[in-house]
Each structure stands twice: as structure tokens, then as C-alpha cells.
Design an enzyme around this catalytic site. Structure first.
Site, PDB file in Angstrom:
ATOM      1  CD  GLN A  33       0.167   7.236   5.697  1.00  0.00           C
ATOM      2  OE1 GLN A  33       0.535   6.087   5.613  1.00  0.00           O
ATOM      3  NE2 GLN A  33       0.137   8.047   4.667  1.00  0.00           N
ATOM      4  NE  ARG A  35       3.408   7.994   0.761  1.00  0.00           N
ATOM      5  CZ  ARG A  35       4.486   8.368   0.082  1.00  0.00           C
ATOM      6  NH1 ARG A  35       4.798   9.634  -0.004  1.00  0.00           N
ATOM      7  NH2 ARG A  35       5.244   7.482  -0.510  1.00  0.00           N
ATOM      8  CB  SER A  49      -3.888   6.328 -13.420  1.00  0.00           C
ATOM      9  OG  SER A  49      -4.022   4.933 -13.545  1.00  0.00           O
ATOM     10  N   GLY A  54     -10.191   3.573 -13.323  1.00  0.00           N
ATOM     11  CA  GLY A  54     -10.810   3.288 -12.050  1.00  0.00           C
ATOM     12  C   GLY A  54      -9.763   2.929 -11.004  1.00  0.00           C
ATOM     13  CD  GLN A  57      -3.380  -2.622  -3.868  1.00  0.00           C
ATOM     14  OE1 GLN A  57      -2.602  -1.965  -4.534  1.00  0.00           O
ATOM     15  NE2 GLN A  57      -3.004  -3.324  -2.816  1.00  0.00           N
ATOM     16  CD  GLU A  75      -3.330   9.813   4.329  1.00  0.00           C
ATOM     17  OE1 GLU A  75      -3.276  11.065   4.337  1.00  0.00           O
ATOM     18  OE2 GLU A  75      -2.954   9.107   5.284  1.00  0.00           O
ATOM     19  NE  ARG A  76       1.350   8.108  -4.652  1.00  0.00           N
ATOM     20  CZ  ARG A  76       1.287   7.390  -5.759  1.00  0.00           C
ATOM     21  NH1 ARG A  76       0.754   6.172  -5.730  1.00  0.00           N
ATOM     22  NH2 ARG A  76       1.739   7.861  -6.902  1.00  0.00           N
ATOM     23  CG  ASN A 109       3.499   3.889   2.680  1.00  0.00           C
ATOM     24  OD1 ASN A 109       3.284   4.570   1.687  1.00  0.00           O
ATOM     25  ND2 ASN A 109       2.686   3.876   3.722  1.00  0.00           N
TER      26      ASN A 109
END
Length: 282
Positions: A33, A35, A49, A54, A57, A75-76, A109
Site C-alpha cells: 500500500q 502509505r 473519534s 463509531g 466509513q 488501513e489508517r 490517499n
């Protein structure tokens, strides 16, 4: 942006693409990936957050061996969800070819403006070297000009220490592009150190590099000079002009007549100088 995520993901299939809950420990990241660096503070903020609201997305995954799912996009969010103590994640399951999966991750990204310039450059280079795309192909896919893609890939010519400082956000893309006017890797590294230590703006960096790239060789004897010593008043005026323009300026004068040479080291810098001069009032 380019084809967009919806085009890459294809036509929705209600049966295949319905939202599913997947155990976090059955989800694995994609080593390819784009990043590579994840800001720890930003991950903590996203985790807070997610605890409160929850995961808004869902992530996108694809099935792999051993009943696992590999992340295509998100992934983040997956990393932050683990920090938030979430054990199951909403995910859209898709089958994607390796190049399409990489492209989806890259475009997501880019749309979020999350990628570091080096990560972005490496991603473009990966699409070209691994999947046989041309710079024009990449430009069409990500919605940028071919020149932009070419200029980003040029960042990979920077020596490793400078690339690392760019990854660590000690240098900006503008600083890095200015450094590319130098051809000697050691000169790039020394100039980068000066920029970082002096907290130089991009304009100051361009000025520094312009002088480093065009500086004459040091001579031990005054009589070896090809040109006469410049009048101090002219030298002061020349320095002021270079500071204002942010680039190297050379003056050629003889018997009260002469010319200015204004140097530029990229097409972007030429356009900047042209627009600035056109706006100037003489």
C-alpha cells in the site's frame, strides 16, 4: 480524480458488496500500500473519534488465503479502530487485481491528501515499474497532469538522507524540488541541512540552491579573475534584486551599458518569475 474510486470499484453487486462485519484479527494490511508512515498523534485522534462515533466509513478488503482479508482501502481506519478497542469492523469485500487494489489505495490517499511526497512519488513509480503503465497512464488514472507525475517521480533522485527528511516532514515538496537543481548528492545533503537548520521558506531554498548551483569556483589569486571586481553599490543592488526575485541574477556591465540575466531552474520557476514580472510596475 481520474477514474475515481467508484469507477475502480466497479458496478455494485448487492450480494457481493453488502456491508459485513469482520473480526479485526482476520484483517491484514497490504505490504504494497502507498502509505508507509502513520502519524501517531493523528491515529490517536481518529481512535478517540471512533470510540465516540463509531467507524463512519467502512474499509474495503479482499479475500486472501487462510480465511483472512487483506485491506484494499482503509488501513489508517483499521489501525485506529484497534487502538479504540474495536473487535469487529464494517467492511466491503471485493475481489481486485493487484494493480487495481494498489490504485484504489493510492487514489483514496490522494483524495484525502494523506500521502507524503516521497510516498506519492514511490506509488507512481510502483505503478510504472510493476504494472507497465506510462506516466501518461498514471496521470489519467489519478487525475493529474503528466508533468506533475514526472516531477513527483524526480523526487526519487534525492539522496537517502534527504528523502528521509522529506518523509519526516522536515522538508516540503517545494524544498525538495529546489534541491533537484543540484547534481551532486553531497551538495544536496548540505543544502538540505542548511534549509532545515535555518527554517528556510521555499523561496529562500530556491535562492540558496541557485547560488550553490551557479557559484564560481574559488580562486586563490585576485589576478586570476576573469571579470573586474563589481562596484559595491551595484553588488548591493544585485543582492536586493536576487532577494526580491528569489533566484540567481547576473549583471553584465561595461561603460555604463549591460544586461541582467535572471536564472530559473524549472518550468514552474520560470512561470513564477514571468507572472511576478508581468505584475510589477516599472
Amino acid at each position: 480524480m481520474g477514474r475515481g474510486l467508484s469507477a475502480l470499484l466497479g458496478t455494485p453487486d448487492p450480494e457481493r458488496d453488502r456491508l459485513r462485519e469482520i473480526d479485526v484479527d482476520r484483517i491484514v494490511p497490504n505490504a504494497n500500500q502507498p502509505r508507509k508512515i502513520f502519524d501517531e498523534t493523528a491515529l490517536d485522534e481518529l481512535a478517540d473519534s471512533i470510540k465516540t462515533h463509531g467507524l463512519v466509513q467502512p474499509i474495503v478488503v479482499q479475500p486472501v488465503a487462510n480465511d483472512l482479508y487483506q485491506i484494499v482501502a482503509g488501513e489508517r481506519r483499521w489501525r485506529a479502530a484497534q487502538r479504540a478497542g474495536i473487535t469487529r469492523l464494517p467492511a466491503v469485500i471485493r475481489d481486485a487485481a493487484p494493480d487495481t487494489a494498489f490504485e484504489i489505495a493510492l487514489i483514496e490517499n490522494l483524495q484525502r491528501e494523506d500521502l507524503n511526497p516521497i510516498e506519492e512519488a514511490e506509488a507512481y513509480d510502483h505503478l510504472i515499474s510493476e504494472y507497465g503503465l506510462t506516466q501518461e497512464d498514471v496521470a489519467q488514472r489519478v487525475g493529474k497532469s503528466r508533468a506533475t507525475i514526472a516531477n513527483m517521480i524526480r523526487l526519487l533522485r534525492l539522496p537517502p538522507p534527504v528523502r528521509q527528511w522529506l518523509l519526516e516532514n522536515k522538508l516540503s515538496a517545494g524544498h525538495a524540488k529546489a534541491l533537484l537543481a543540484l547534481t551532486d548528492p553531497n551538495a544536496m545533503i548540505e543544502a538540505a541541512k542548511t534549509i532545515i537548520d535555518g527554517h528556510y521558506s521555499v523561496r529562500q531554498a530556491e535562492f540558496l540552491v541557485a547560488h550553490a548551483a551557479g557559484a564560481p569556483q574559488t580562486r586563490s589569486k585576485p589576478e586570476e579573475r576573469d571579470e573586474p571586481v563589481m562596484d559595491p553599490n551595484v553588488q548591493a543592488a544585485l543582492h536586493a534584486l536576487e532577494t526580491t526575485l528569489g533566484t540567481r541574477v547576473v549583471v553584465h556591465e561595461h561603460s555604463g551599458k549591460g544586461k541582467f540575466e535572471i536564472h530559473f531552474f524549472s518550468l514552474e520557476e520560470m512561470n513564477r518569475l514571468y507572472e511576478g514580472l508581468m505584475r510589477a510596475k516599472f
